[in-house]
Every structure is written in C-alpha cells, then in structure tokens.
Design an enzyme around this catalytic site. Structure first.
Site, PDB file in Angstrom:
ATOM      1  N   ASP A 216      35.789   7.276 -25.031  1.00 56.24           N
ATOM      2  CA  ASP A 216      35.689   8.656 -25.500  1.00 56.24           C
ATOM      3  C   ASP A 216      35.790   8.750 -27.018  1.00 56.24           C
ATOM      4  OD1 ASP A 216      35.070  10.291 -23.439  1.00 56.24           O
ATOM      5  OD2 ASP A 216      37.033  11.227 -23.231  1.00 56.24           O
ATOM      6  N   ASP A 369      48.158  12.241 -14.469  1.00 60.95           N
ATOM      7  CA  ASP A 369      48.710  11.221 -13.572  1.00 60.95           C
ATOM      8  C   ASP A 369      49.742  11.819 -12.616  1.00 60.95           C
ATOM      9  OD1 ASP A 369      50.430  11.796 -15.623  1.00 60.95           O
ATOM     10  OD2 ASP A 369      50.583   9.746 -16.392  1.00 60.95           O
TER      11      ASP A 369
END
Length: 632
Positions: A216, A369
């Site tokens: 990214d 997460d």
C-alpha cells in the site's frame, strides 16, 4: 477483423465518426466508447468520494484536536490551582495557622487568615467528600482489575504445572493443505526485504503455497524496490505475487479485504498473515497448520511474538515486560480455558472459511484484528494459542512511535465495543461467553484499566495532598501496585531490576491510554487515525551494528523520495536527533512535583517519594528522554 479494444482510444473513436450524420461505423466501437465514458465517470465519482472522505477525516481530526486541547486545559487549570494553593499553604504553615486546634473568632488576625479558614471549611465540607467518593470508586475498580490479573496468573501457573498445551494430531506430518501467505505493508522500506525473504523460505510444498505481497506504499521508489524484490524471488521459482492498490481506503483492513477478493483465493484453505517486520522461521507453517487437521471448528492458530530489539534501550525493555505478560499469561490462559482471545493481527493462520463466515475484513475500526476475532467468536469458531512458536519482530524504539501505537491499540477497542455490543447481546453464544466478552474482555481490560490508572494516580493522588481529609491509604499507592508489577514481570524474570521503572512508566502512559480510550468511546477524529509504526529493519539479535550501518546508508528523506530524486550513498549524512515536547506529560509532571512539595508540609514520607518519582517519570517522558529520539 474487429479492432482490439486495448488499442483503441477516445480520439480514434472520434476520428471514426462519420461527417454525414455523425454515425458510428461499428457497433462494437460504439460499445467500447460507452464503456470508456462510463469508466471515466466511475473514476471521477470515485475520486470525489475519496476527496470527501479525506475532508471528513481532517474534520474529525480537528475535532479531536479541540477535545485533546480541552483535556490539556483541564490539566493546566488543576496545576495552576494546585500551585497557588501550595503557595497559600506554605504561607499558612509559616504563620502557624494550620496547628490543628479550633480557631476562635477573636484569634483571626487579618483577612488572609479569614480566607484561609474559609478555605478549610469549604475543603472539608464540599470538596473532600466528592474526592473521597471518587477515590473509593477508583479503588474498587483497581482491586477488581488486580483480582482479575491475579486469577490469570494462577491460571498460567496451573498451565505450567499441568503442562497443558495444544497437541498436534496424529499423522500431521503428511498434512499439506493449500496455504496463502499475505504480507501487508505500507512505505516500509526498512523491513520489506527481510519479511519477503522469510516468507519465501517457508518450508512448504511450492505448489501448495502462494505468497501475496500487499503493498500500500504511496511512495513510488519504495513501490519499485518492493516490486523488484518480488520479481527476484519469482525468478527463483517462488510462487509470489505483488499487489498494489491505487485507491488506498480502509488502511490494513482494506488492503487485506481487497486481496481476499481475488478469484484464485478460493483455491486455498488457509491464510497466514505477517506484518512487514515479522520474520517467521522456515518451519512456521509446519508448526501451526497441522493443528487444523481433524478440527473443523478451529478458526485461528496464533503464534507468539519475540523481539529482536528488546534490550536496545529502557523503553524497549519496559515494552517487553508488558508484551511478555500479554502472551505468556493473557493469551495463553484465554486460549487454553476459553478457546478465545484477541487476534494479534500478525503471526497467525486463519481458516479462510472462518474469515468468510465472520464477514471478512471490515474497515470500521483501526483494530481490524480484534474485530474479526470477536465476530468469529460470536459465530462459534475456536482459537488456539501456541506459546512455543515464536516469530521475530520489533518493538518501537522511540517514544513517538510507541505513543502512536498505544493510542491506536486503546482507542480501537472502545470504538469496536460500541459497534459490537448489540451483536454480542443478540448472539447465540452462552451467557458466560457474553459476560466474558462484555465485562472482562472489553470493559475491565480495555476501559477500566486506563480510567482508574489515570484518575487515581495522576489526578486524585496529587489532589489529596491539598485535601488531607481525602488521603489515600499507603497500600493503594505502594503495596498493591508493586505486587501487581511483580506479577507482570514474572513471565520475563530478567526484567526484575526494572520493576520500579515499569510501575512508574505504566502510570505515565495512562494519560495517553486514557485519552485514546475517550477518543474511541466517543468516536473522536483521532480514533480513526492510522500511523504506520516506524521500524529499523533488524532481523536478529546479533546484527544490530550491521543493521545500523545499513539503515544509515538507506536513510532517504521522504521529501527526496516523493520527488523521485536519487541520493548518493557517500553523501548520506547522519541525521540530527531531536527531542520532542509532550505537553500533557509535562503539565502532569509539574502537578505531581507540586503535590510532592505539598506533602512535605504534612510529613507524608511514602506519598512524597511516590509523587516525586512519578513526577520525574512524567518529566523524563515529557522531554522525550526515554527511548530513541527521532531524526529531524
């Protein structure tokens, strides 16, 4: 022959329009012309949405800055009032007005004496009761949290005594399912090489392994470096793919979600995740993936982190104490007895079916997460934690990087709690699991801890020096905190000499954690902020010097990279290290040191030393004298 669509352009289409009536020669050309115009319109809309999102983000960040400024203003007001109260108390002590006996009206000497007596009356009648009730509430929270920590330590001791741990199923050595390895990264030129190398050296059949490098990065030269590294391993026969998103939305969650949408992912059964600074051992997959065999309810296998730079400075040593307790006690106990814990975001293997069943990666928080772990738990999936399987990584070496990381780790859970609470209540899991999620996992360990730590030790304790009627008992400020600190250090016994610095530093970090908790709970702008933690690129404990030289040669400024300029290695100079100033910590340092001075008037020995050392701790952190300083 029909024209190739990839070779056509809008200009060519316009040239092929007839002058008589402006008719298109070919129906296919008209179709492609419409497709291109729709594509252009889609790109325009997408860019507009991206601009609006950025504007909304900066608006939220400005709002958060105003809220943070209010907290700083509040601390300044308390400090100023405490400072002038201290001067007043010193003057009264010098005049012997605070002798403790009842003062008769004819004994009042002047207007200053009368004001002081009125202050004593207001303090005892109105301020002290409120401080007492608030301190008792915080003490109760403190004791409940301490009991929770003690119970977890007992559970860890039981695991050690009984030697409880996950066991591999029989004939697991011949179990080789299709595994996808994902390495998300963003502008991490210091560590991309070692992480890609470690993934490519995993001991697993090559025809059953695919590595996705999910880049990214928005800095072009860094993209080129990572792409070239991928090409190098691809030429060696490794099944590896480089992916780059042009629209970088959703941070890490958006990156992972985009990668999971690829058609070829459906051919794989499991996905292993590694952040850019993680270097797994070659046998990592052989130690983790076989646990899924004959266990269809198992959704996640999480490995432990091991830190290559834990002894680099005082900051890294203190972080190691915290994280060692987190993995050795919290993760292991919850994994053995509950089959649930928060996914650490890396060094873990997911069953892809569990990810899909839980809704996949969502971009709604900065703790994607923990988000996916909670949703998978609500769906009935089980987790396993392997304390014996360790993956090398780094901890932040500068206070600036650590502060940013802790803000994200403590704002995200509160943000997630607000979003997940209705789902938890309406889920079909047992009442005990709902209680564990709501009251233990979220409220007690994510909200209560930063709240009482900041309120009790950074606000109430110094105020009680000016309000003796609300004095805290010694066991609250000394015996219990030291006992809890000793429990925290048990998983890393070599850190025993740092028990006092650890206690002081944890109280110092409470201001950052409290601010982050409030930010996440009330959805302020900074709770959506994601800052990539700065890495150094160390791959082992023995190559610190070599890595330092390597990092010095590769130290290219962001401005040079953005301009695409080339830097001669011989001309690279060592960057000057600068110290930042942290206002919240400095104001609290002044408040605590002022309170320590006031405690001398009351001859409170333990309170004085605690306030003095805690004030010095805040001062050291506020002047950025802990950890590695950042470059200018």
């Amino acid at each position: 022959m029909a024209p190739n669509p990839s070779n056509l352009s809008l200009v060519q289409f316009n040239c092929q329009i007839s002058e008589k009536g402006n008719k298109i020669k070919s129906t296919k050309q008209l179709t492609w012309l419409l497709v291109m115009r729709v594509h252009r319109l889609t790109c325009s809309v997408s860019n507009s949405i991206k601009i609006l999102k950025r504007q909304a983000f900066f608006k939220r960040r400005e709002e958060s800055a105003r809220k943070s400024g209010k907290i700083l203003t509040f601390l300044k007001i308390i400090f100023i009032l405490s400072f002038f109260t201290l001067l007043f108390e010193i003057y009264a002590h010098w005049k012997q007005w605070n002798l403790g006996h009842m003062i008769r009206p004819h004994e009042v000497t002047n207007i200053t004496h009368a004001v002081y007596l009125q202050w004593l009356s207001i303090r005892a009648g109105y301020i002290a009761p409120f401080i007492v009730y608030l301190s008792r509430f915080c003490i109760v929270l403190f004791l409940v949290q301490s009991i929770d920590r003690f119970v977890q330590c007992v559970g860890c001791f039981w695991i050690k005594c009984k030697r409880l741990k996950p066991v591999l199923p029989k004939n697991a050595s011949s179990y080789y399912p299709m595994v996808l390895v994902q390495i998300p990264m963003c502008n991490e030129q210091e560590v991309y090489e070692q992480s890609i190398s470690a993934a490519c050296n995993l001991d697993w059949p090559r025809d059953r392994l695919l590595i996705q490098v999910l880049d990214d990065s928005d800095i072009k030269p860094v993209q080129i470096l990572i792409r070239n590294e991928v090409s190098k391993w691809k030429q060696k026969g490794v099944n590896i793919i480089y992916r780059h998103r042009y629209f970088r939305t959703g941070y890490k969650a958006g990156n992972l979600s985009s990668a999971m949408a690829c058609d070829y992912v459906r051919d794989y059964e499991f996905v292993a995740l590694f952040d850019a600074d993680f270097t797994p051992n070659p046998d990592f997959l052989k130690q983790t993936v076989p646990h899924f065999k004959n266990n269809p309810q198992l959704g996640l296998v999480q490995a432990r982190w091991s830190f290559v730079n834990k002894d680099e400075n005082l900051l890294t040593r203190l972080q190691n104490i915290n994280l060692a307790f987190h993995f050795e006690v919290e993760q292991q106990v919850n994994g053995i007895f509950l089959n649930f814990f928060g996914f650490n975001g890396t060094a873990g293997v997911w069953r892809i079916k569990a990810l899909e069943d839980s809704g996949g990666w969502l971009e709604r928080t900065t703790v994607e997460d923990m988000d996916i772990a909670v949703r998978a738990h609500l769906k009935g999936w089980k987790f396993i934690f392997l304390n014996d399987v360790k993956v090398l990584c780094e901890v932040p070496e500068s206070y600036k990087a650590y502060k940013k990381q802790q803000h994200r780790w403590h704002s995200g859970p509160m943000q997630l709690f607000r979003l997940c609470l209705p789902s938890i209540i309406s889920s079909k899991i047992s009442a005990w699991k709902k209680i564990n999620l709501i009251f233990l996992f979220f409220l007690l360990r994510k909200l209560v801890l930063p709240f009482y730590s900041f309120t009790l030790f950074c606000i109430i304790l110094p105020l009680t020096m000016f309000i003796p009627e609300a004095e805290l008992p010694i066991w609250v400020i000394c015996y219990v905190p030291i006992s809890m600190s000793l429990l925290n250090i048990l998983p890393s016994p070599k850190s025993f000499p740092f028990v006092i610095p650890y206690l002081l530093f944890e109280n110092t970090m409470s201001v950052t954690k409290f601010n982050a908790m409030i930010s996440g709970l009330f959805q302020l702008g900074s709770s959506y902020e994601w800052v990539v933690t700065k890495k150094t690129g160390r791959s082992s404990d023995t190559d610190l010097l070599e890595t330092g030289k390597k990092a010095m040669k590769k130290s290219i400024s962001e401005s040079d990279i953005e301009l695409g300029g080339e830097v001669d290695e011989e001309e690279v100079k060592v960057r000057k290290k600068i110290n930042r100033m942290y206002k919240n910590e400095l104001v609290l340092a002044c408040l605590l040191l002022t309170a320590a001075a006031r405690s001398l008037l009351s001859a409170q020995g333990v309170h004085f030393y605690f306030l003095l050392f805690q004030g010095v701790s805040f001062l050291v952190v506020g002047l950025d004298l802990i950890g590695e300083q950042v470059g200018s």
